[in-house]
Motif scaffolding. Sequence first.
Motif, mmCIF file in Angstrom:
data_model
loop_
_atom_site.group_PDB
_atom_site.id
_atom_site.type_symbol
_atom_site.label_atom_id
_atom_site.label_comp_id
_atom_site.label_asym_id
_atom_site.label_seq_id
_atom_site.Cartn_x
_atom_site.Cartn_y
_atom_site.Cartn_z
ATOM 1 N N SER A 353 0.834 -1.193 0.000
ATOM 2 C CA SER A 353 0.000 0.000 0.000
ATOM 3 C C SER A 353 0.873 1.249 0.000
ATOM 4 O O SER A 353 1.810 1.376 0.787
ATOM 5 C CB SER A 353 -0.919 -0.002 1.232
ATOM 6 O OG SER A 353 -1.742 1.130 1.233
ATOM 7 N N SER A 358 -3.576 9.404 -3.508
ATOM 8 C CA SER A 358 -5.025 9.204 -3.467
ATOM 9 C C SER A 358 -5.508 8.218 -4.512
ATOM 10 O O SER A 358 -6.681 7.850 -4.528
ATOM 11 C CB SER A 358 -5.743 10.545 -3.673
ATOM 12 O OG SER A 358 -5.353 11.136 -4.911
ATOM 13 N N GLY A 359 -4.620 7.773 -5.386
ATOM 14 C CA GLY A 359 -4.999 6.836 -6.436
ATOM 15 C C GLY A 359 -4.135 7.043 -7.653
ATOM 16 O O GLY A 359 -3.043 7.621 -7.578
ATOM 17 N N ARG A 365 -6.676 4.099 -15.014
ATOM 18 C CA ARG A 365 -7.456 3.115 -14.264
ATOM 19 C C ARG A 365 -7.699 1.877 -15.123
ATOM 20 O O ARG A 365 -7.992 1.972 -16.306
ATOM 21 C CB ARG A 365 -8.778 3.728 -13.809
ATOM 22 C CG ARG A 365 -8.597 4.855 -12.807
ATOM 23 C CD ARG A 365 -9.906 5.559 -12.515
ATOM 24 N NE ARG A 365 -9.706 6.727 -11.670
ATOM 25 C CZ ARG A 365 -10.568 7.715 -11.533
ATOM 26 N NH1 ARG A 365 -11.724 7.683 -12.206
ATOM 27 N NH2 ARG A 365 -10.303 8.742 -10.745
ATOM 28 N N ARG A 383 -2.514 -0.265 -9.103
ATOM 29 C CA ARG A 383 -3.971 -0.235 -9.077
ATOM 30 C C ARG A 383 -4.480 0.152 -7.694
ATOM 31 O O ARG A 383 -3.765 0.015 -6.691
ATOM 32 C CB ARG A 383 -4.543 -1.596 -9.491
ATOM 33 C CG ARG A 383 -4.174 -1.997 -10.913
ATOM 34 C CD ARG A 383 -4.877 -3.262 -11.318
ATOM 35 N NE ARG A 383 -6.335 -3.097 -11.288
ATOM 36 C CZ ARG A 383 -7.202 -4.086 -11.533
ATOM 37 N NH1 ARG A 383 -6.732 -5.305 -11.801
ATOM 38 N NH2 ARG A 383 -8.490 -3.873 -11.505
ATOM 39 N N THR A 384 -5.706 0.606 -7.667
ATOM 40 C CA THR A 384 -6.365 0.967 -6.415
ATOM 41 C C THR A 384 -7.484 -0.020 -6.132
ATOM 42 O O THR A 384 -8.348 -0.245 -6.986
ATOM 43 C CB THR A 384 -6.928 2.396 -6.482
ATOM 44 O OG1 THR A 384 -5.853 3.319 -6.742
ATOM 45 C CG2 THR A 384 -7.604 2.776 -5.166
ATOM 46 N N PHE A 385 -7.436 -0.621 -4.949
ATOM 47 C CA PHE A 385 -8.464 -1.558 -4.514
ATOM 48 C C PHE A 385 -9.171 -1.000 -3.279
ATOM 49 O O PHE A 385 -8.565 -0.281 -2.479
ATOM 50 C CB PHE A 385 -7.859 -2.928 -4.205
ATOM 51 C CG PHE A 385 -7.235 -3.592 -5.404
ATOM 52 C CD1 PHE A 385 -8.019 -4.216 -6.353
ATOM 53 C CD2 PHE A 385 -5.859 -3.580 -5.582
ATOM 54 C CE1 PHE A 385 -7.446 -4.840 -7.462
ATOM 55 C CE2 PHE A 385 -5.267 -4.190 -6.678
ATOM 56 C CZ PHE A 385 -6.069 -4.824 -7.634
ATOM 57 N N ARG A 386 -10.402 -1.360 -3.123
ATOM 58 C CA ARG A 386 -11.250 -0.743 -2.109
ATOM 59 C C ARG A 386 -10.665 -0.870 -0.704
ATOM 60 O O ARG A 386 -10.621 0.093 0.051
ATOM 61 C CB ARG A 386 -12.647 -1.368 -2.148
ATOM 62 C CG ARG A 386 -13.626 -0.726 -1.177
ATOM 63 C CD ARG A 386 -14.990 -1.344 -1.313
ATOM 64 N NE ARG A 386 -14.961 -2.786 -1.052
ATOM 65 C CZ ARG A 386 -16.014 -3.584 -1.220
ATOM 66 N NH1 ARG A 386 -17.154 -3.092 -1.668
ATOM 67 N NH2 ARG A 386 -15.916 -4.877 -0.955
ATOM 68 N N ASP A 387 -10.213 -2.037 -0.325
ATOM 69 C CA ASP A 387 -9.749 -2.251 1.042
ATOM 70 C C ASP A 387 -8.243 -2.060 1.209
ATOM 71 O O ASP A 387 -7.777 -1.751 2.304
ATOM 72 C CB ASP A 387 -10.133 -3.664 1.514
ATOM 73 C CG ASP A 387 -11.635 -3.855 1.582
ATOM 74 O OD1 ASP A 387 -12.329 -2.876 1.925
ATOM 75 O OD2 ASP A 387 -12.108 -4.968 1.282
ATOM 76 N N GLY A 389 -6.217 0.021 -0.769
ATOM 77 C CA GLY A 389 -5.686 1.291 -1.249
ATOM 78 C C GLY A 389 -4.952 1.114 -2.568
ATOM 79 O O GLY A 389 -5.221 0.179 -3.329
ATOM 80 N N THR A 390 -4.021 1.988 -2.841
ATOM 81 C CA THR A 390 -3.256 1.945 -4.087
ATOM 82 C C THR A 390 -1.998 1.105 -3.865
ATOM 83 O O THR A 390 -1.216 1.379 -2.948
ATOM 84 C CB THR A 390 -2.886 3.359 -4.546
ATOM 85 O OG1 THR A 390 -4.074 4.139 -4.698
ATOM 86 C CG2 THR A 390 -2.135 3.326 -5.865
#
Length: 517
Positions: A353, A358-359, A365, A383-387, A389-390
């Motif tokens: 992480s 912020s992404g 994307r 990549r950015t994943f919900r749980d 982060g990036t």
Amino acid sequence: MPVTPTYPGLYLEELPSNARTVTAAPTSIAVFVGYTHPFKTVFPNEAVQVFSFAEYERLFGGLYASGAIQNDVAHAVNQFFLNGGSVAYVVGLVPQYRVPPVPPATLPTWQAVTGGTAAVGGALFTAREPTDTIGMSVTVSNASGTTADIVVSYGTQSETFRAVSLTAGTPSFIETVIGTSTTPRSTLVTVAPATGGYGASLPNGTVQLSTGAPATTEGTFSPDDFSDVFEADSSLDKVPIFNLLCLPGVVDRTVWAKALAFAERKLAFAIIDAPYQAAADATATPPLQPVADLFPQVPRSTNAAFYFPWLRTTDPLTGRAMDLAPSGVVAGKFADTDRKRGVWKAPAGLETSIASVSGVVAHGRLTDQRQGVLNLLGVNCIRTFRDAGTVVFGARTVVSANPAFQPWRYVPVRRMALFIEQTLMNNLGWAVFEPNDAPLWTALRVTVSDFMLSLFNQHAFAGATPSEAFRVVCDATTTTPTDVDNGVANILVAFRPLKPAEFVVIKIAQLAGQAQS
């Protein structure tokens, strides 16, 4: 020492060990090459070691904002330390403005980067920060005779100088307090007398400093600025050991080719940034281009990996969102993974992480399917994943799609080999000029085997036993009589690398009938 027996009985003699101590090489010393602060870099074009971003700020001027002068190195070094890095070398290049030719001239000219200026009465102020993006102002107030208060404002920064005097020799003389170009005191401006000298007073009021840039410019990037960095006997070439080579924000095949050749010679690994305009898919329209179309421009090397896309973060200087080249972040994650797990662990996955972002940029994307296409090419995606982060979510070298280089498909496998090579190169110098015969071969074999065994005990290799995990051979089968005649002793070192579980397949089946209790 030898024992001289004189009486019947037992004697004790301690014999020296054939094995020598091996000190493991470092794995995550990073090098950053590129343009640094145009007015505050202390050692331009020299490889300078730094251990923190505070030290970088002292030697290279820290972060700056400019639309014409590349500032990727400063942000990359900051992100390296934020994300786990601890040791770096920086080669700060001196930027120049590239000015388009004026007919009948056909070639561009180069102009030195200078700070914006403004005159207040007889005092000429020159900015020590670029002022083409963030404006700088000088405010004079409480003027009385030869003294006045001066406030310099630059974005969120300001400096206040009380009761500054125009009289030379006084403790509050304006040049003593604010500083000149040769002896700066202020972090924002220097001062010098305008035409005719300082005069007897300064007028109250506020002035804006100019941008300092030519009316038209094509930026500051020039491939020629990087040429000497990667030459033999350069300042960077004389650095005894480093592991990671970063060129933040650089998109130039000539520079890439020289950097990768240099990395191979130094047993280092290069982290290449995707171009900013690289987009995730083929729906991109100019100036954006699909990353799959841009990736072939990168020269192929087993000692390099390519990371996409750029990241979104907050500019500490302005508080506004900005786009960030990924190499500094990735180098930090390499260092963080090396420290926590080891160089044999892929610097990728949900545990990587990324701090302070912020992404990713909107045009970078990805869907799972699109990453599947890019991954097979050798493009390492962020990549950015919900749980989670990036995160860094790829670990392939740029040659991974070439069947001829399958042994070096994965970043950790290649870096593991480089780590072993650097370690042995640094630790076997004692063997030079030793008699080239069986005792030397045994000593080399024992020394290297002990080192490899220590790695095996850290779970650095595949294989359940040492004999399955690695092999070290140094004897008459590797060193022939002809080799001996030529002064050559050969050591064969082989290992079974740990390869990342890139594809985890879950197979699900239903049980037939009712489960029995």
